[in-house]
Design an enzyme around this catalytic site. Sequence first.
Site, PDB file in Angstrom:
ATOM      1  N   GLU A  57       0.808  -1.246  -0.005  1.00 37.95           N
ATOM      2  CA  GLU A  57      -0.163  -0.112   0.180  1.00 37.95           C
ATOM      3  C   GLU A  57       0.732   1.116   0.066  1.00 37.95           C
ATOM      4  O   GLU A  57       1.957   1.464   0.637  1.00 37.95           O
ATOM      5  CB  GLU A  57      -0.919   0.149   1.193  1.00 37.95           C
ATOM      6  N   CYS A 253      -6.673   1.134   2.816  1.00 40.60           N
ATOM      7  CA  CYS A 253      -7.480   1.903   2.478  1.00 40.60           C
ATOM      8  C   CYS A 253      -7.277   3.036   1.557  1.00 40.60           C
ATOM      9  O   CYS A 253      -8.314   3.832   0.896  1.00 40.60           O
ATOM     10  CB  CYS A 253      -7.276   2.814   3.904  1.00 40.60           C
ATOM     11  N   ASN A 384     -12.216  -2.813  -0.168  1.00 39.26           N
ATOM     12  CA  ASN A 384     -10.978  -3.059   0.666  1.00 39.26           C
ATOM     13  C   ASN A 384     -11.461  -3.649   2.017  1.00 39.26           C
ATOM     14  O   ASN A 384     -11.839  -5.100   1.986  1.00 39.26           O
ATOM     15  CB  ASN A 384      -9.887  -2.041   0.817  1.00 39.26           C
ATOM     16  N   GLU A 385     -11.587  -2.901   2.932  1.00 42.05           N
ATOM     17  CA  GLU A 385     -12.066  -3.334   4.247  1.00 42.05           C
ATOM     18  C   GLU A 385     -13.706  -2.991   4.681  1.00 42.05           C
ATOM     19  O   GLU A 385     -13.600  -2.300   5.449  1.00 42.05           O
ATOM     20  CB  GLU A 385     -11.088  -2.605   5.240  1.00 42.05           C
TER      21      GLU A 385
HETATM   22  O1  AHR Z   1      -2.456  -1.533   6.531  1.00 45.59           O
HETATM   23  C1  AHR Z   1      -2.992  -0.437   6.928  1.00 45.59           C
HETATM   24  C2  AHR Z   1      -4.330  -0.215   6.915  1.00 45.59           C
HETATM   25  O2  AHR Z   1      -5.030  -0.956   7.610  1.00 45.59           O
HETATM   26  C3  AHR Z   1      -4.919  -0.508   5.693  1.00 45.59           C
HETATM   27  O3  AHR Z   1      -4.802   0.634   4.818  1.00 45.59           O
HETATM   28  C4  AHR Z   1      -6.452  -0.772   5.918  1.00 45.59           C
HETATM   29  O4  AHR Z   1      -6.921  -1.627   4.993  1.00 45.59           O
HETATM   30  C5  AHR Z   1      -6.510  -1.293   7.326  1.00 45.59           C
HETATM   31  O5  AHR Z   1      -7.126  -0.693   7.985  1.00 45.59           O
END
Ligand code: AHR
Length: 658
Positions: A57, A253, A384-385
Site C-alpha cells: 500500500e 484504505c 478493501n475493508e
Molecule cells: O495496513 C494499514 C491499513 O489497515 C490498511 O490501509 C487498511 O486496510 C487497514 O485498516
Amino acid sequence: MSIISKSLQRIVLVGAVASALSISQPALADAPAATLHVQADKPGAAISPILDGVFFEDINFAADGGLYPERIKNRSFEFTDPLMAWRKTERGGAVGGLGISDASPLNANNPHYLHITVESPGEGFGLTNEGYRGMGVTKGAKFTFSVYARSDSPENQKLAIELIDPRNQKIGYAELTGFTKEWKTLSCEIESSATEPRACLTILDKSPGSLDLDMVSLYPQETFHNRANGLRPDLAQLVADLKPGFMRFPGGCIVEGRELSNRYQWKTTIGDVSERRTIMNRWNTEFMNRATPDYFESFGLGFFEYFQFCEDIGAKPLPILNCGMACQFNSGELCPVDQLDQYIQDALDLIEFANGPATSTWGAKRAAMGHPAPFNLTMFGVGNEQWGPQYFERYIPFAKAIKSKYPDIQLVSGAGPDPDGKNFDFAWNQLRALHADLVDEHFYRPPEWFLSQVNRYDNYDRTGPKVFAGEFAAHTKRQRNNWEAALAEAALRTGLERNGDIVKMSSYAPLFAHTEAWQWGVNLIWFDNLRSFGTPSYYVQKLFANNLGTNVLPATFDGAKDGLFVVASNQSSTGDIILKIVNTNAAATSLHVNLAGAKLSSSTANLDVIASDDLAVENSLDEPMKLSPKRSQMAVASPDFDYGCPARSLSVIRLHTH
Ligand code: AHR
C-alpha cells in the site's frame, strides 16, 4: 549422568563429517517432555502454493519516496500548494520570478506547470527541490535528469543542473540544452561524486528570458530488473527474497479514499507518466500526530508497474478495487447502488487491460506500454475493508457482473476490519450464502491474540468460501516491530499452513515504511533514502514462505507441549520433509520427533533458526540483521531424533528423503 548429557546421547552426530559441515544441534536443556509424531507417509491436505504473499500500500512513503525511486518531489507542480518541496534559488545578484501557470499545459491531467522569468541572471536564477526528506545518492551513481520544457528564447537557453549536499557542496553537475518554443522533453545524465542521503537538486537559468517547466525528474539509472520507470533495487529485492506467491496492491484504505473523489482509480495510473493525474494521498492527513502534508500520489508507480513487478518476482497479481464505498472510518461516502456501473466497468476493463489481446481496447494500452503478452490476472478484490449491509448492496451486483463475463476470475470479498464480532459474522454469513470465493480477514491484534488463534482455522467449515488472511500484524503495546510480535506471528502462521486447504493466502501489512515519513507504526520493511532492513517479522515471513510445503503431514503431540507450535509438511519439488517449530517458552525446550514412515536420504538436515531470549529485540538501519535466521546443518541419523528448540525461537528443519 546429568539429564542434559542423557538427552545428548540420543543425538547421533556423524563424526568427522559433522565438523566439516559444522553440523550442529542446539543443546537440549532437558529430557524431551513431549514427542512430536509426524506421519510422513500419510500426506494430508494440499497447502496453497500462494499461501504467503505481500500486501503493498502507498502508506508511509511506500511508493513515492520509497519503492518508486523518483528523487523529485512534486515533479509536476500538482500538489495543493504547487510549489511545495521547491524553493527559489538566486545566485550572485540574480533577479527573477517563479510562478505557476495553466495556460496551454502539457495535458488535461497535468494542468499546472512552472513559469520562470529571469530579469537578471546574475550567477543563476532558478529553484531547488528538497526530495523526499532529501535525496539519496551514492558515489558514482548515475541519474537521468529530464524535464518537459518550452522557452521564449530557445537559442540562448541553457540550464545548469546541480546535485548539492547539505553543506552546500556541488556533488554533481550537468547542462541541459536543446530547448524549443513548444513543449519538448529534454534530458541529460548527472553522476553523483559522493554518497549522501540528503542531497537536493538545483536548476539554474543563466540567461534572461522566460521558460516553462513541467515533469521535472531525477531518476536513477539503476532500477530493479533494469526496468524503465522501474523500482528501487534494494526494496524490490527485499520483496523478491520473500518469494511471495502473490502481491496485493494498491492497498489498503488507499483504495477507498477518504471520499470517493480521493479513491484509487487505476485508469489514471497507466500510460505516459506525464498523463497520470496526481492526487493527495489519503494518509497525508489521516493521523494528526503523524501528519504528512507533502504526501501525494504521483502514480509513477501505477497499475502497469505493479503488474510488471509481480511478473518480475513470480507473484500472482491481486489488485483491490473500489466498489463504490469511501473509507467507512472516514466519510463513508457511498456511490448509489444504481450508479455503480462506472465502478463495475473499471473492473471489467481492468481484466481486459491485464488479460485481453493486444487488439482489445484495454489490452492495446498494455501493449503500448511495452507488454503485449497478458499479465494473467486470476483474481481481484471487490472493496478493501468494507463492512455492513451497504457493502453487500454493492458487492452483489458487482460480483454478478464480473462472474457473468469472467466466471473464472476469483473474487476476494471483505469481512471488515475486525477478525470477529457482529460485522465479521454478518459478512461471513452473507458470503457463505453467496458462495463467495475468498474472504479477506484482517487482524491487527496484540501478540497474545495471535497465540490464542493458532487453532483458529482448525474447525472452519471446509465446504464454504476460502480464507485470505489479507492483512495481519501483531501489535505490541508500544507498537514495536520486535521479536515478541514476530514470534507470535510465527505461531499463528503454523496454524495457517496446517489449514492450507482453507487458508489460501495470507499477507502481513503494511509492507513498507520510511523511517522519517511513516504514518503506521508497525510494518514489515523499513527504509531511509539509502538503506533498508527487514524486521524480525520479515524474517519470520521469509522463513515460512521460502519453506512452503506441498501437503500437510499429520502431526500430533504426545506429552507436555506448552508453548510449542508446529506444522509439518512435505515438499514435492525437493522430496523434503519440513518441520517448522515455534517455541514461545522462555527456556530451551526439548522435543522428541518421530517421523513415521520417513525414509531419510541424508543424515544431515538443513536447520534455519531465529531465536532471541529478548522479546524486545528489533532490527534497525544500523543493525539490519541483528535478529535474522542462522543456517546450519543438523545431524539426523534416523527419523527418530531429539531436537532442542532454543528459547523463544522459530526453527525450520528440512529433512531430505528418498
Ligand atoms: O495496513 C494499514 C491499513 O489497515 C490498511 O490501509 C487498511 O486496510 C487497514 O485498516
